[in-house]
Design an enzyme around this catalytic site. Structure first.
Site, PDB file in Angstrom:
ATOM      1  N   ASP A  30     -11.119   3.051   4.505  1.00  0.00           N
ATOM      2  CA  ASP A  30     -11.393   1.614   4.382  1.00  0.00           C
ATOM      3  C   ASP A  30     -12.896   1.346   4.439  1.00  0.00           C
ATOM      4  O   ASP A  30     -13.335   0.226   4.160  1.00  0.00           O
ATOM      5  CB  ASP A  30     -10.719   0.835   5.528  1.00  0.00           C
ATOM      6  CG  ASP A  30      -9.454   0.114   5.066  1.00  0.00           C
ATOM      7  OD1 ASP A  30      -9.266  -0.024   3.839  1.00  0.00           O
ATOM      8  OD2 ASP A  30      -8.660  -0.301   5.936  1.00  0.00           O
ATOM      9  N   LYS A  83       0.843  -1.198   0.000  1.00  0.00           N
ATOM     10  CA  LYS A  83       0.000   0.000   0.000  1.00  0.00           C
ATOM     11  C   LYS A  83       0.877   1.247   0.000  1.00  0.00           C
ATOM     12  O   LYS A  83       0.627   2.201  -0.738  1.00  0.00           O
ATOM     13  CB  LYS A  83      -0.922  -0.001   1.235  1.00  0.00           C
ATOM     14  CG  LYS A  83      -2.024  -1.035   1.160  1.00  0.00           C
ATOM     15  CD  LYS A  83      -2.795  -1.149   2.462  1.00  0.00           C
ATOM     16  CE  LYS A  83      -3.772  -2.331   2.411  1.00  0.00           C
ATOM     17  NZ  LYS A  83      -4.423  -2.625   3.680  1.00  0.00           N
ATOM     18  N   GLN A 107      -4.760  -1.646   9.937  1.00  0.00           N
ATOM     19  CA  GLN A 107      -4.518  -2.934   9.282  1.00  0.00           C
ATOM     20  C   GLN A 107      -5.052  -4.072  10.157  1.00  0.00           C
ATOM     21  O   GLN A 107      -4.737  -4.153  11.342  1.00  0.00           O
ATOM     22  CB  GLN A 107      -3.006  -3.101   9.020  1.00  0.00           C
ATOM     23  CG  GLN A 107      -2.649  -4.337   8.221  1.00  0.00           C
ATOM     24  CD  GLN A 107      -3.215  -4.321   6.797  1.00  0.00           C
ATOM     25  OE1 GLN A 107      -3.255  -3.287   6.139  1.00  0.00           O
ATOM     26  NE2 GLN A 107      -3.679  -5.475   6.322  1.00  0.00           N
TER      27      GLN A 107
END
Ligand code: NAD
Length: 282
Positions: free
Chosen positions: A118, A51, A95
């Site tokens: 997200d 990422k 994460q």
């Protein structure tokens, strides 16, 4: 026998990222994504580095905020509060998975909805589920919708079947497909005779983490099939679909690797750029 078109997720992701890079450069903007990484997890390390590299390639700043395996919940919440309050930070992702002692829902809920690139914060998830506009949508289902558009899927009135009901892939994807006009069935590990349901699908998306579960005789001739799974079997990477078994029966199929995976990161970058624009009224 149907001629199967294999979708190239890498090429599509490259196209999306080139467009984003152009827009960011033209605006003279410096969007910034904060990645919160708690504990040591080999797969997470690879994902966050990917990422970060892809962000930097297109002009998005990206920093990984590392916390120890033993981090207390109060510490991770405090870090998220700081990132929420920092005007230089446009997007925040946590994460997953978090170390087991942490309450994942409480941590995700703390992310400010306007920086939740997200789309895991309940306000965004609720907006999507209610069909309200403006939600940040999780990157994987967003990438799947782009692949379906690329495949020429018409959505309206089609029967879409989603295998897997996770909050990261299956549930938000079902909401997107429903919002696009599909009739949607969601099946999972408690569903009886899944193959009878998948055999009715015009669009089949598979996200269950079971290597090559879906066989050729599970699908309707001419179906569009999206394979989300990423499984490692004896050192080999494979999806949740028996790729060779569906060739010649599916109209469209995504490969693993090189299908949904690259699109997921491209959509995260797009969400981050969108957050920046919203925060700067551009
Ligand atoms: P998860 O474990 O959170 O959820 C799996 C879902 O599949 C559950 O709803 C479960 O009930 C269902 N399921 C499990 N076994 C099943 C079976 N035999 N039949 C039917 N349903 C079954 O997983 P997830 O996070 O949604 O990920 C699913 C897969 O997608 C994994 O392989 C993961 O690595 C992959 N993934 C890929 C990307 C990407 O970018 N390509 C992103 C996220 C997840």
């Amino acid at each position: 026998m149907t001629e199967t078109r294999v979708l190239d997720g890498r090429r599509l992701a490259e196209k999306v990222e080139q467009k984003l890079a152009g827009e960011i450069a033209a605006a003279g903007a410096k969007p910034f994504l904060a990645v919160v990484l708690a504990g040591k997890n080999e797969a997470s390390e690879i994902y966050v580095r990917n990422k970060q590299n892809r962000c930097r390639r297109i002009g998005i700043g990206c920093e990984i905020f590392r916390l120890s395996e033993e981090v207390r919940e109060a510490e991770i919440l405090e870090l998220i509060d700081e990132l929420n309050a920092n005007p230089e930070v446009n997007g925040i992702i946590v994460q997953l998975p978090l170390p087991a002692h942490l309450n994942t829902a409480a941590v995700l809920e703390r992310v400010c909805p306007g920086k939740d690139v997200d789309g895991f914060q309940p306000l965004n998830a609720g907006r999507l589920a209610s069909g309200f506009p403006g939600a940040f949508v999780p990157a994987t289902p967003l990438g799947i919708m782009r692949l379906l558009e690329e495949a020429g899927a018409k959505f309206c009135g089609l029967h879409a079947v989603v295998i897997g009901a996770s909050p990261i892939v299956g549930r938000p994807l079902a909401a997107l497909l429903l919002n696009a006009g599909c009739s949607v069935s969601v099946v999972h590990d408690k569903t009886i005779e899944i193959e009878k349901i998948t055999a009715e699908a015009d669009i089949l998306a598979v996200a269950c983490g079971c290597p090559e579960l879906v066989k050729g005789n599970w699908i309707k001739e001419g179906a569009i099939v999206i394979d989300v799974g990423i499984n490692r079997e004896n050192g080999r990477l494979c999806g949740d679909v028996d790729f060779s078994g569906l060739m010649g029966k599916a109209a469209v199929l995504t490969p693993v690797p090189g299908g949904v995976g690259p699109m997921t990161i491209a959509m995260l970058l797009e969400n981050t750029w969108r957050a920046y624009k919203q925060q700067h009224n551009i």
